[in-house]
Design a protein around this motif. Structure first.
Motif, mmCIF file in Angstrom:
data_model
loop_
_atom_site.group_PDB
_atom_site.id
_atom_site.type_symbol
_atom_site.label_atom_id
_atom_site.label_comp_id
_atom_site.label_asym_id
_atom_site.label_seq_id
_atom_site.Cartn_x
_atom_site.Cartn_y
_atom_site.Cartn_z
ATOM 1 N N GLY A 29 7.820 -12.901 -31.751
ATOM 2 C CA GLY A 29 7.241 -13.505 -30.699
ATOM 3 C C GLY A 29 8.320 -14.382 -29.775
ATOM 4 O O GLY A 29 7.760 -15.198 -28.751
ATOM 5 N N ASP B 122 -2.921 -14.110 -41.535
ATOM 6 C CA ASP B 122 -3.367 -13.084 -40.873
ATOM 7 C C ASP B 122 -2.410 -12.177 -40.106
ATOM 8 O O ASP B 122 -1.365 -12.906 -39.624
ATOM 9 N N ASN B 123 -2.529 -10.958 -40.296
ATOM 10 C CA ASN B 123 -1.535 -10.083 -39.633
ATOM 11 C C ASN B 123 -1.726 -9.818 -38.173
ATOM 12 O O ASN B 123 -1.036 -9.298 -37.385
ATOM 13 N N SER B 124 -2.781 -10.167 -37.761
ATOM 14 C CA SER B 124 -3.351 -9.783 -36.299
ATOM 15 C C SER B 124 -2.099 -10.348 -35.130
ATOM 16 O O SER B 124 -2.123 -9.509 -34.389
ATOM 17 N N GLN B 125 -1.939 -11.660 -35.404
ATOM 18 C CA GLN B 125 -0.811 -12.027 -34.525
ATOM 19 C C GLN B 125 0.375 -11.318 -34.384
ATOM 20 O O GLN B 125 0.852 -10.790 -33.103
ATOM 21 N N ASP C 41 -0.162 -7.927 -32.562
ATOM 22 C CA ASP C 41 0.027 -8.215 -31.172
ATOM 23 C C ASP C 41 1.396 -8.409 -30.797
ATOM 24 O O ASP C 41 1.680 -7.800 -29.552
ATOM 25 N N ILE C 42 2.140 -9.092 -31.485
ATOM 26 C CA ILE C 42 3.881 -9.330 -30.919
ATOM 27 C C ILE C 42 4.452 -8.124 -31.166
ATOM 28 O O ILE C 42 5.283 -7.807 -29.967
#
Length: 292
Positions: A7, A39-42, A45-46
């Motif tokens: 990121g 959480d893996n969500s960020q 997204d990256i």
């Protein structure tokens, strides 16, 4: 081709450079984000955003996006076993972003099982210029020289082999020390370097290296020599203690991508990474305890 993303702007620049290298080689690109916990969500997204950027700039390459759990330098080093190159930015997110060279970048460059590239954020165009090879004393092994010649041939560009004559330590002034680098001594170094590279010019006839013998602080002079280079290639005789002051200095200062080629790749040093992981966990706990 493997690139680590987190990121940060530095990682995004490195990923785009890796995409260009994948296009040059006709190879696929893997973008990997490593999540220590949570959480893996960020992270998804990256890595997705990085993949979209790479595809937009280089439509001809295949780009895979992956999120893995673990200690970031350890996972990137582990993934490097099957890669042509592992590419990272010069800095990452978090506390290490306050330093000129991030801890992940340094660990990957020291311990990767393939050549590791550290890409600075300050330059975004690397299309012109030579490949610069830093030659130590005694000369580096064949892996580093082979990589530099192959890269120059791949890019249809010139190769500049640079040896830096280090000032003599002690009470002598710079002028007194410099006189020790006599013309005959410099000629001997140049002749020896030409002999060392002669076999490689036979294998890569389109690459005729130029030789540059300099005097001064090695990291500074190598960075100057590579100020308009596509790549600066350095060798690394891998040990658990990491690489020396010249490589560290170059990685801090260089304006072009720096390739660290291990002469004795040893992959993941478990004890090193376990200690680093425990140190990070201790710091995380301290930060949580001190948070308002």
């Amino acid at each position: 081709m493997l690139a680590g993303v987190d990121g940060s702007a530095e990682a995004a620049t490195a990923a785009l450079w890796a995409a260009g290298e994948a296009a040059l080689r006709g190879a696929p690109l893997r973008l990997v984000a490593v999540v220590a916990s949570g959480d893996n969500s960020q992270a998804r997204d990256i890595v997705r955003a990085a993949g979209e950027w790479c595809r937009r700039e280089h439509r001809e390459i295949d780009v895979a996006e992956e999120v893995v759990r673990g200690f970031p330098p350890a996972e990137l080093v582990r993934e490097s076993v099957d890669a042509q190159l592992v590419v990272v930015g010069s800095r990452g997110r978090g506390a290490v972003a306050e330093t000129l060279l991030g801890s992940v970048s340094k660990a990957v460059a020291e311990r990767a099982s393939c050549p590791a590239v550290v890409v600075p954020r300050c330059r975004t165009s690397f299309a012109l210029g030579p490949v610069v090879l830093g030659v130590a004393d005694p000369p580096l092994g064949s892996a580093t020289v082979a990589f530099a010649f192959a890269e120059a041939a791949l890019r249809s560009t010139s190769l500049l082999a640079v040896h830096v004559w280090r000032p003599v330590a002690g009470r002598h002034s710079r002028i007194e020390a410099e006189t020790r680098a006599t013309p005959s001594a410099v000629d001997d170094v140049r002749s020896g370097l030409a002999v060392d590279l002669a076999d490689w010019t036979t294998k890569y006839p389109d690459v005729q290296p130029d030789l540059d013998i300099r005097y001064g602080e090695p990291a500074e002079e190598l960075c100057r020599a590579a100020s308009s280079a596509q790549l600066l290639v350095l060798g690394h005789r891998g040990t658990v203690f990491g690489f020396g002051s010249v490589a560290r200095g170059v990685l801090h200062r260089a304006d072009c991508p720096v390739v660290i080629v291990g002469e004795t790749h040893h992959g993941e040093d478990v004890a090193f990474f376990d200690e680093r992981r425990r140190a990070d966990e201790r710091q995380d706990r301290q930060d949580a305890d001190s948070a308002p």
